[in-house]
Design an enzyme around this catalytic site. Structure first.
Site, short mmCIF file in Angstrom:
data_model
loop_
_atom_site.label_atom_id
_atom_site.label_comp_id
_atom_site.label_asym_id
_atom_site.label_seq_id
_atom_site.Cartn_x
_atom_site.Cartn_y
_atom_site.Cartn_z
N HIS A 100 0.83 -1.22 0.00
CA HIS A 100 0.00 0.00 0.00
C HIS A 100 0.86 1.26 0.00
CE1 HIS A 100 1.04 -0.57 4.23
NE2 HIS A 100 0.77 0.72 4.44
N ASP A 102 0.46 5.01 1.79
CA ASP A 102 -0.34 5.46 2.93
C ASP A 102 -1.46 6.43 2.53
OD1 ASP A 102 0.97 3.98 4.88
OD2 ASP A 102 2.50 5.51 5.21
N HIS A 256 4.62 0.09 0.23
CA HIS A 256 5.38 -0.69 1.21
C HIS A 256 4.51 -1.76 1.84
CE1 HIS A 256 3.71 2.75 3.44
NE2 HIS A 256 3.66 1.94 4.50
N ARG A 271 5.69 5.99 14.30
CA ARG A 271 5.62 6.56 12.95
C ARG A 271 5.08 7.98 12.99
NH1 ARG A 271 1.59 4.33 8.24
NH2 ARG A 271 0.14 5.64 9.39
C1 SIN Z 1 3.37 1.14 7.67
O1 SIN Z 1 2.73 0.46 6.87
O2 SIN Z 1 3.34 2.37 7.62
C2 SIN Z 1 4.23 0.47 8.71
C3 SIN Z 1 5.21 -0.49 8.15
C4 SIN Z 1 5.89 -1.33 9.20
O3 SIN Z 1 5.36 -1.47 10.31
O4 SIN Z 1 6.95 -1.88 8.90
#
Ligand code: SIN
Length: 311
Positions: A100, A102, A256, A271
């Site tokens: 995806h 974000d 990602h 994050r």
């Molecule tokens: C995310 O999808 O923003 C997080 C990725 C992760 O936890 O490695």
């Protein structure tokens, strides 16, 4: 570009670089941030080791890429609600374990994500990124032309089709509120990167529901083909986390996926998401051989109606 303040080592020819020679808790000058941004636009995701940054430092780093944004569903660890905690433990699915970009269900998705590893499982839990620019470049021209003529609906609720018993249940009231606050966003299927202008595929398996004016069945098949396409190893980099590793990724140039292979252990990440832009495509500026037809796509129903009207 020659870097004067940081060491940048590419990880693959296509995507990813490690950066050394920086303490993210004490960045000396603006010139260091300029070079980090330059490396990010060039390599799409950059990685740092041994950076025990506190939430305030992560927020300050995020602000170097624009205003920070909150996330509708994420638990946060600071009073301002800007540092999100992503925790996975036990068994079950995670929306982050599918490819995806974000928050594409927003009209202005965020430009950059910054992730710090806080608590890791004994082994596993790598994150993969792919270059959506490289994925677009590798598509044959007739299919590129088709995609360049299409817009797509991004629907926050579309990702719920993956729902399983592992996902948190929400009350009907909060579901209705989320629906009202997050109407479907329409974005071009291919966009110009807001900084570099590069053409980049803008379709992802969490939120891209259908092409505008194209029936759901046909859209679903075409969009599914693109979910598969971005999975090619040639477009990817895979990162093995250590505690206090930090990744910064360009959310307009990548997708990602967090690998969910460490159950039932616990994995905690912090994050922030920063900056934002409206995804756009300058169709006038496309090279002649890729220009899509100017007539809008028509669904099956509209095509039938047009035939009846013409008869
Ligand atoms: C995310 O999808 O923003 C997080 C990725 C992760 O936890 O490695």
């Amino acid at each position: 570009m020659d870097y004067r303040h940081i060491d940048v080592t590419p990880m693959t020819p296509t995507i990813g670089a490690t950066i050394h020679g920086v303490d993210l808790n004490n960045v000396a000058t603006d010139a260091v941030y300029d070079e980090i941004r330059e490396a990010l636009w060039r390599h799409h995701v950059v990685f740092f080791r041994d950076q025990p940054i506190e939430p305030e430092a992560q927020v300050a780093l995020g602000r170097r890429f624009g205003e920070l944004t909150r996330h509708e569903f994420m638990e946060t660890i600071d009073d301002d609600g800007q540092v999100q905690r992503i925790v996975q433990e036990g068994y079950g699915i995670s929306p982050n374990s599918r490819w995806h970009t974000d928050v594409t269900f927003r009209a202005r998705p965020n430009m950059v994500g910054i992730l710090r590893a806080v608590e890791l499982p004994p082994i596993g839990g790598d994150t993969l990124w792919c270059s959506t620019g490289a994925a677009f470049d590798a598509i044959p021209d007739p299919i590129k032309t088709m995609l360049l003529g299409l817009d797509a609906e991004h629907d926050m609720f579309w990702s719920r089709r993956w729902k399983s018993s592992g996902e948190v249940e929400r009350s009907l009231e909060s579901e209705i509120r989320e629906l009202e606050e997050n109407p479907i966003a329409i974005h071009p299927a291919v966009i110009n990167h807001p900084v570099t202008g590069r053409l980049t595929l803008y379709i992802n398996s969490n939120w891209t529901k259908k092409f505008v004016g194209v029936d759901l069945e046909l859209s679903y098949g075409l969009i599914g083909m693109l979910w598969e396409w971005v999975k090619k190893p040639e477009f990817q980099v895979r990162f093995k986390w250590e505690k206090d590793s930090v990744a910064i990724w360009d959310n307009f140039a990548t997708q990602h996926l967090a690998t969910l292979d460490y159950e039932p252990h616990r994995r905690t990440m912090h994050r922030v998401i920063a900056g934002s832009a409206i995804p756009t495509l300058d169709r006038e500026a496309l090279p002649e051989h890729l220009r899509p037809p100017t007539s809008p796509p028509r669904s099956l129903t509209r095509a039938k109606a047009a035939r009846v009207a013409a008869a």
